[in-house]
Design a protein around this motif. Structure first.
Motif, PDB file in Angstrom:
ATOM      1  N   SER A  64      -3.341   2.367   5.944  1.00 37.52           N
ATOM      2  CA  SER A  64      -3.154   2.377   4.501  1.00 37.52           C
ATOM      3  C   SER A  64      -2.745   3.784   4.121  1.00 37.52           C
ATOM      4  O   SER A  64      -3.424   4.759   4.468  1.00 37.52           O
ATOM      5  CB  SER A  64      -4.434   1.975   3.761  1.00 37.52           C
ATOM      6  N   THR A  65      -1.631   3.893   3.421  1.00 37.54           N
ATOM      7  CA  THR A  65      -1.054   5.204   3.160  1.00 37.54           C
ATOM      8  C   THR A  65      -0.506   5.277   1.740  1.00 37.54           C
ATOM      9  O   THR A  65      -0.193   4.253   1.132  1.00 37.54           O
ATOM     10  CB  THR A  65       0.063   5.504   4.184  1.00 37.54           C
ATOM     11  N   ALA A  66      -0.405   6.497   1.232  1.00 35.36           N
ATOM     12  CA  ALA A  66       0.079   6.705  -0.133  1.00 35.36           C
ATOM     13  C   ALA A  66       1.571   6.445  -0.262  1.00 35.36           C
ATOM     14  O   ALA A  66       2.070   6.212  -1.359  1.00 35.36           O
ATOM     15  CB  ALA A  66      -0.239   8.128  -0.592  1.00 35.36           C
ATOM     16  N   SER A  67       2.292   6.472   0.866  1.00 32.63           N
ATOM     17  CA  SER A  67       3.731   6.226   0.829  1.00 32.63           C
ATOM     18  C   SER A  67       4.184   5.580   2.134  1.00 32.63           C
ATOM     19  O   SER A  67       3.835   6.058   3.222  1.00 32.63           O
ATOM     20  CB  SER A  67       4.501   7.528   0.623  1.00 32.63           C
ATOM     21  N   GLY A  68       4.960   4.515   2.003  1.00 34.07           N
ATOM     22  CA  GLY A  68       5.495   3.863   3.185  1.00 34.07           C
ATOM     23  C   GLY A  68       6.654   4.610   3.804  1.00 34.07           C
ATOM     24  O   GLY A  68       7.074   4.307   4.921  1.00 34.07           O
ATOM     25  N   ASP A  69       7.217   5.578   3.095  1.00 32.11           N
ATOM     26  CA  ASP A  69       8.295   6.436   3.607  1.00 32.11           C
ATOM     27  C   ASP A  69       9.499   5.645   4.091  1.00 32.11           C
ATOM     28  O   ASP A  69      10.235   6.101   4.960  1.00 32.11           O
ATOM     29  CB  ASP A  69       7.777   7.332   4.736  1.00 32.11           C
ATOM     30  N   GLY A  70       9.710   4.463   3.535  1.00 30.17           N
ATOM     31  CA  GLY A  70      10.869   3.667   3.892  1.00 30.17           C
ATOM     32  C   GLY A  70      10.758   2.934   5.209  1.00 30.17           C
ATOM     33  O   GLY A  70      11.710   2.272   5.638  1.00 30.17           O
ATOM     34  N   LEU A  71       9.605   3.014   5.880  1.00 32.93           N
ATOM     35  CA  LEU A  71       9.426   2.326   7.154  1.00 32.93           C
ATOM     36  C   LEU A  71       9.265   0.819   6.930  1.00 32.93           C
ATOM     37  O   LEU A  71       8.667   0.385   5.948  1.00 32.93           O
ATOM     38  CB  LEU A  71       8.187   2.861   7.884  1.00 32.93           C
ATOM     39  N   THR A  72       9.783   0.034   7.855  1.00 36.49           N
ATOM     40  CA  THR A  72       9.649  -1.414   7.767  1.00 36.49           C
ATOM     41  C   THR A  72       8.202  -1.830   7.979  1.00 36.49           C
ATOM     42  O   THR A  72       7.558  -1.416   8.946  1.00 36.49           O
ATOM     43  CB  THR A  72      10.530  -2.110   8.821  1.00 36.49           C
ATOM     44  N   ASP A  73       7.689  -2.629   7.057  1.00 38.67           N
ATOM     45  CA  ASP A  73       6.368  -3.227   7.202  1.00 38.67           C
ATOM     46  C   ASP A  73       6.586  -4.562   7.918  1.00 38.67           C
ATOM     47  O   ASP A  73       7.199  -5.479   7.370  1.00 38.67           O
ATOM     48  CB  ASP A  73       5.739  -3.430   5.822  1.00 38.67           C
ATOM     49  N   TYR A  74       6.082  -4.673   9.135  1.00 40.28           N
ATOM     50  CA  TYR A  74       6.364  -5.846   9.958  1.00 40.28           C
ATOM     51  C   TYR A  74       5.681  -7.112   9.458  1.00 40.28           C
ATOM     52  O   TYR A  74       6.018  -8.206   9.922  1.00 40.28           O
ATOM     53  CB  TYR A  74       5.981  -5.560  11.412  1.00 40.28           C
ATOM     54  N   LEU A  75       4.763  -6.986   8.528  1.00 39.97           N
ATOM     55  CA  LEU A  75       4.134  -8.175   7.961  1.00 39.97           C
ATOM     56  C   LEU A  75       5.051  -8.865   6.958  1.00 39.97           C
ATOM     57  O   LEU A  75       4.912 -10.066   6.704  1.00 39.97           O
ATOM     58  CB  LEU A  75       2.813  -7.820   7.292  1.00 39.97           C
ATOM     59  N   ILE A  76       5.995  -8.115   6.382  1.00 41.18           N
ATOM     60  CA  ILE A  76       6.892  -8.700   5.383  1.00 41.18           C
ATOM     61  C   ILE A  76       8.363  -8.483   5.719  1.00 41.18           C
ATOM     62  O   ILE A  76       9.244  -9.010   5.044  1.00 41.18           O
ATOM     63  CB  ILE A  76       6.596  -8.145   3.964  1.00 41.18           C
ATOM     64  N   GLY A  77       8.644  -7.694   6.746  1.00 45.89           N
ATOM     65  CA  GLY A  77      10.019  -7.485   7.179  1.00 45.89           C
ATOM     66  C   GLY A  77      10.828  -6.544   6.314  1.00 45.89           C
ATOM     67  O   GLY A  77      12.064  -6.522   6.406  1.00 45.89           O
ATOM     68  N   LYS A  78      10.182  -5.746   5.506  1.00 43.10           N
ATOM     69  CA  LYS A  78      10.861  -4.772   4.664  1.00 43.10           C
ATOM     70  C   LYS A  78       9.865  -3.666   4.298  1.00 43.10           C
ATOM     71  O   LYS A  78       8.657  -3.825   4.488  1.00 43.10           O
ATOM     72  CB  LYS A  78      11.406  -5.431   3.393  1.00 43.10           C
ATOM     73  N   PRO A  79      10.328  -2.546   3.761  1.00 42.74           N
ATOM     74  CA  PRO A  79       9.410  -1.468   3.401  1.00 42.74           C
ATOM     75  C   PRO A  79       8.458  -1.865   2.276  1.00 42.74           C
ATOM     76  O   PRO A  79       8.797  -2.669   1.408  1.00 42.74           O
ATOM     77  CB  PRO A  79      10.346  -0.334   2.944  1.00 42.74           C
ATOM     78  N   LYS A  80       7.266  -1.302   2.323  1.00 43.82           N
ATOM     79  CA  LYS A  80       6.281  -1.464   1.263  1.00 43.82           C
ATOM     80  C   LYS A  80       6.001  -0.091   0.671  1.00 43.82           C
ATOM     81  O   LYS A  80       5.997   0.913   1.380  1.00 43.82           O
ATOM     82  CB  LYS A  80       4.991  -2.087   1.814  1.00 43.82           C
ATOM     83  N   GLU A  81       5.771  -0.045  -0.616  1.00 41.57           N
ATOM     84  CA  GLU A  81       5.634   1.238  -1.304  1.00 41.57           C
ATOM     85  C   GLU A  81       4.414   2.011  -0.836  1.00 41.57           C
ATOM     86  O   GLU A  81       4.491   3.203  -0.533  1.00 41.57           O
ATOM     87  CB  GLU A  81       5.574   1.018  -2.816  1.00 41.57           C
ATOM     88  N   ASN A  82       3.248   1.378  -0.817  1.00 41.04           N
ATOM     89  CA  ASN A  82       2.020   2.051  -0.390  1.00 41.04           C
ATOM     90  C   ASN A  82       0.962   1.012  -0.062  1.00 41.04           C
ATOM     91  O   ASN A  82       1.191  -0.183  -0.179  1.00 41.04           O
ATOM     92  CB  ASN A  82       1.513   3.034  -1.457  1.00 41.04           C
ATOM     93  N   GLY A  83      -0.214   1.489   0.335  1.00 40.54           N
ATOM     94  CA  GLY A  83      -1.302   0.588   0.670  1.00 40.54           C
ATOM     95  C   GLY A  83      -1.266   0.148   2.118  1.00 40.54           C
ATOM     96  O   GLY A  83      -0.589   0.746   2.966  1.00 40.54           O
ATOM     97  N   PRO A  84      -1.986  -0.922   2.466  1.00 39.12           N
ATOM     98  CA  PRO A  84      -2.024  -1.407   3.849  1.00 39.12           C
ATOM     99  C   PRO A  84      -0.656  -1.887   4.311  1.00 39.12           C
ATOM    100  O   PRO A  84       0.040  -2.609   3.589  1.00 39.12           O
ATOM    101  CB  PRO A  84      -3.020  -2.576   3.791  1.00 39.12           C
ATOM    102  N   MET A  85      -0.282  -1.497   5.513  1.00 33.49           N
ATOM    103  CA  MET A  85       1.003  -1.912   6.072  1.00 33.49           C
ATOM    104  C   MET A  85       0.966  -1.792   7.585  1.00 33.49           C
ATOM    105  O   MET A  85       0.147  -1.058   8.150  1.00 33.49           O
ATOM    106  CB  MET A  85       2.149  -1.085   5.493  1.00 33.49           C
ATOM    107  N   LEU A  86       1.855  -2.529   8.233  1.00 43.66           N
ATOM    108  CA  LEU A  86       1.968  -2.534   9.686  1.00 43.66           C
ATOM    109  C   LEU A  86       3.348  -2.005  10.040  1.00 43.66           C
ATOM    110  O   LEU A  86       4.352  -2.691   9.847  1.00 43.66           O
ATOM    111  CB  LEU A  86       1.768  -3.946  10.218  1.00 43.66           C
ATOM    112  N   VAL A  87       3.396  -0.794  10.554  1.00 49.04           N
ATOM    113  CA  VAL A  87       4.669  -0.124  10.808  1.00 49.04           C
ATOM    114  C   VAL A  87       4.777   0.287  12.273  1.00 49.04           C
ATOM    115  O   VAL A  87       3.802   0.231  13.027  1.00 49.04           O
ATOM    116  CB  VAL A  87       4.825   1.124   9.903  1.00 49.04           C
TER     117      VAL A  87
END
Length: 211
Positions: A64-87
């Protein structure tokens, strides 16, 4: 001299459930490290794609991060702005080094492989909490202090890094839910000496990484 090696030297030995701790140099990271009196300000979990039914071989990073930094979140197949994500773990480390967010990293190996029911609990939890956001710096500090000193839970819709890691291990039945997840800091997962464990487990210290 502290001996540090590259991420590529250890990536093939990582497994789901291992942790990576980050040393940050931004203002918020320095504040976190000062409060917990630790070298580490961020933590997240290694996830191998095959363990949660995804394709690919490169290790992923549940954080969980303050910024996804444009990285693909593999749970949704696109970048997520912040919060929990799988990158991508490789990409997370490279972005942080290139942007001078974090400069040093530490591997903590879970002492055993996760069992199939635990992997299923992990996957279910990831999708359950994925829509949460990340609190601003002021609220993250407030939630942590209240959790640490008063065992007061944080709001359900925001989660910071060590809170997410604690909740993940709670969901898999490793850690008691008697103490709120927002009362954990990254260094708790480094030291491992104040963990209300529900079963025998620990983290073995691994290499320090610099890129």
């Amino acid at each position: 001299m502290i001996r540090e090696i590259a991420y590529n030297d250890v990536k093939d030995n990582l497994k789901t459930g291992d942790l990576i701790l980050f040393h940050g140099v931004q203002t918020t990271s320095k504040l976190i490290e000062l409060i917990e009196w630790s070298f580490w300000s961020h933590v997240g979990m290694v996830v191998l794609p095959k363990d949660i039914g995804m394709t690919g071989k490169e290790p992923l990073f549940w954080e969980s991060t303050a910024s996804g930094d444009g990285l693909t979140d593999y749970l949704i197949g696109k970048p997520k702005e912040n919060g929990p994500m799988l990158v991508s773990l490789h990409d997370r480390i490279q972005v942080d080094v290139n942007q001078h967010y974090d400069t040093h990293f530490l591997v903590k190996y879970l002492n055993r492989s996760l069992k199939q029911p635990e992997l299923e609990q992990l996957k279910d939890f990831m999708y359950k909490v994925h829509d949460c956001g990340f609190p601003n710096a002021e609220n993250a500090l407030k939630y942590y202090i209240e959790g640490r000193s008063l065992n007061k839970p944080a709001p359900d819709k925001e989660v910071f890094c060590s809170e997410l890691t604690a909740e993940t291990f709670m969901a898999m039945g490793f850690i008691s839910k008697q103490y709120v997840a927002n009362g954990y800091c990254p260094d708790d997962f480094n030291k491992g000496d104040n963990m209300p464990s529900l079963q025998p487990f620990h983290f073995n210290g691994g290499a320090r990484l610099n890129k």
